[in-house]
Design a protein around this motif. Sequence first.
Motif, PDB file in Angstrom:
ATOM      1  N   TYR A  22      53.288  13.984  63.084  1.00 40.03           N
ATOM      2  CA  TYR A  22      53.398  13.948  64.543  1.00 40.03           C
ATOM      3  C   TYR A  22      54.471  14.933  65.015  1.00 40.03           C
ATOM      4  O   TYR A  22      54.268  15.671  65.990  1.00 40.03           O
ATOM      5  N   ALA A  23      55.593  14.952  64.322  1.00 36.89           N
ATOM      6  CA  ALA A  23      56.690  15.863  64.703  1.00 36.89           C
ATOM      7  C   ALA A  23      56.251  17.321  64.594  1.00 36.89           C
ATOM      8  O   ALA A  23      56.601  18.144  65.451  1.00 36.89           O
ATOM      9  N   LEU A  24      55.491  17.655  63.560  1.00 40.95           N
ATOM     10  CA  LEU A  24      54.996  19.028  63.421  1.00 40.95           C
ATOM     11  C   LEU A  24      54.028  19.380  64.548  1.00 40.95           C
ATOM     12  O   LEU A  24      54.124  20.459  65.137  1.00 40.95           O
ATOM     13  N   ALA A  25      53.112  18.484  64.848  1.00 35.68           N
ATOM     14  CA  ALA A  25      52.173  18.741  65.943  1.00 35.68           C
ATOM     15  C   ALA A  25      52.941  18.942  67.246  1.00 35.68           C
ATOM     16  O   ALA A  25      52.696  19.905  67.991  1.00 35.68           O
ATOM     17  N   ASP A  26      53.887  18.073  67.516  1.00 36.17           N
ATOM     18  CA  ASP A  26      54.690  18.155  68.735  1.00 36.17           C
ATOM     19  C   ASP A  26      55.507  19.450  68.780  1.00 36.17           C
ATOM     20  O   ASP A  26      55.570  20.129  69.812  1.00 36.17           O
ATOM     21  N   LYS A  30      54.929  22.323  71.745  1.00 34.69           N
ATOM     22  CA  LYS A  30      56.010  22.756  72.634  1.00 34.69           C
ATOM     23  C   LYS A  30      56.228  24.264  72.591  1.00 34.69           C
ATOM     24  O   LYS A  30      56.767  24.836  73.530  1.00 34.69           O
ATOM     25  N   ARG A  31      55.795  24.895  71.515  1.00 34.83           N
ATOM     26  CA  ARG A  31      55.925  26.349  71.383  1.00 34.83           C
ATOM     27  C   ARG A  31      54.609  27.066  71.658  1.00 34.83           C
ATOM     28  O   ARG A  31      54.480  28.252  71.418  1.00 34.83           O
ATOM     29  N   GLU A  32      53.622  26.308  72.146  1.00 33.74           N
ATOM     30  CA  GLU A  32      52.300  26.822  72.482  1.00 33.74           C
ATOM     31  C   GLU A  32      51.593  27.467  71.287  1.00 33.74           C
ATOM     32  O   GLU A  32      50.794  28.388  71.436  1.00 33.74           O
ATOM     33  N   LYS A  33      51.880  26.963  70.103  1.00 35.20           N
ATOM     34  CA  LYS A  33      51.185  27.391  68.887  1.00 35.20           C
ATOM     35  C   LYS A  33      50.116  26.332  68.606  1.00 35.20           C
ATOM     36  O   LYS A  33      50.250  25.495  67.711  1.00 35.20           O
ATOM     37  N   TYR A  34      49.069  26.396  69.415  1.00 36.60           N
ATOM     38  CA  TYR A  34      48.103  25.309  69.430  1.00 36.60           C
ATOM     39  C   TYR A  34      47.263  25.204  68.159  1.00 36.60           C
ATOM     40  O   TYR A  34      46.891  24.102  67.762  1.00 36.60           O
ATOM     41  N   GLN A  35      46.968  26.305  67.512  1.00 36.59           N
ATOM     42  CA  GLN A  35      46.202  26.233  66.258  1.00 36.59           C
ATOM     43  C   GLN A  35      46.998  25.502  65.192  1.00 36.59           C
ATOM     44  O   GLN A  35      46.453  24.689  64.448  1.00 36.59           O
ATOM     45  N   ASP A  36      48.287  25.798  65.110  1.00 33.38           N
ATOM     46  CA  ASP A  36      49.143  25.104  64.147  1.00 33.38           C
ATOM     47  C   ASP A  36      49.229  23.618  64.500  1.00 33.38           C
ATOM     48  O   ASP A  36      49.136  22.754  63.629  1.00 33.38           O
ATOM     49  N   ALA A  53      46.837   8.302  68.021  1.00 34.15           N
ATOM     50  CA  ALA A  53      47.693   9.459  68.304  1.00 34.15           C
ATOM     51  C   ALA A  53      47.051  10.791  67.922  1.00 34.15           C
ATOM     52  O   ALA A  53      47.144  11.765  68.664  1.00 34.15           O
ATOM     53  N   GLY A  54      46.414  10.853  66.763  1.00 36.16           N
ATOM     54  CA  GLY A  54      45.799  12.109  66.326  1.00 36.16           C
ATOM     55  C   GLY A  54      44.739  12.598  67.290  1.00 36.16           C
ATOM     56  O   GLY A  54      44.705  13.765  67.670  1.00 36.16           O
ATOM     57  N   ILE A  61      45.688  19.152  73.072  1.00 36.52           N
ATOM     58  CA  ILE A  61      45.727  20.544  72.606  1.00 36.52           C
ATOM     59  C   ILE A  61      44.492  21.301  73.108  1.00 36.52           C
ATOM     60  O   ILE A  61      44.604  22.420  73.610  1.00 36.52           O
ATOM     61  N   GLU A  62      43.329  20.688  72.968  1.00 40.08           N
ATOM     62  CA  GLU A  62      42.104  21.362  73.427  1.00 40.08           C
ATOM     63  C   GLU A  62      42.167  21.630  74.923  1.00 40.08           C
ATOM     64  O   GLU A  62      41.725  22.677  75.383  1.00 40.08           O
ATOM     65  N   GLY A  63      42.718  20.717  75.685  1.00 39.25           N
ATOM     66  CA  GLY A  63      42.893  20.923  77.123  1.00 39.25           C
ATOM     67  C   GLY A  63      43.794  22.092  77.414  1.00 39.25           C
ATOM     68  O   GLY A  63      43.544  22.906  78.302  1.00 39.25           O
ATOM     69  N   LYS A  64      44.878  22.217  76.645  1.00 41.25           N
ATOM     70  CA  LYS A  64      45.816  23.330  76.832  1.00 41.25           C
ATOM     71  C   LYS A  64      45.146  24.662  76.491  1.00 41.25           C
ATOM     72  O   LYS A  64      45.319  25.656  77.180  1.00 41.25           O
ATOM     73  N   VAL A  65      44.391  24.677  75.412  1.00 42.88           N
ATOM     74  CA  VAL A  65      43.726  25.913  74.974  1.00 42.88           C
ATOM     75  C   VAL A  65      42.696  26.344  76.004  1.00 42.88           C
ATOM     76  O   VAL A  65      42.621  27.519  76.360  1.00 42.88           O
TER      77      VAL A  65
END
Length: 69
Positions: A22-26, A30-36, A53-54, A61-65
Motif C-alpha cells: 500500500y505504501a509503495l502504491a501511495d 503521489k509522484r504521478e508514476k501511475y504505472q508503478d 484497498a487494491g 489510478i485509472e481515473g487519474k490516467v
Amino acid sequence: SKAESSLLKAKSLLPIEFDVLYALADFYIKREKYQDALKYAEELKIYFPSNPAGEQLRKYIEGKVIRSR
C-alpha cells in the motif's frame, strides 16, 4: 529517493506485506508514476482479495490516467 529505496528494500524483505504494498502504491500515486503505482495495487488485489484497498487504488489510478490524457 531515500524514501523509495527504503520502501523497495522493505518490499524485498517482506514481498507480501499489505502495508508495504500500500505504501509503495501511495508513494508512486503521489509522484504521478501511475504505472508503478498500478503494479502494487494489482499485487494488493492478488494477495489480499478480501480487502477492497487494491481495487479502490486501481480505480483511483485509472481515473487519474484517463483524466491526464
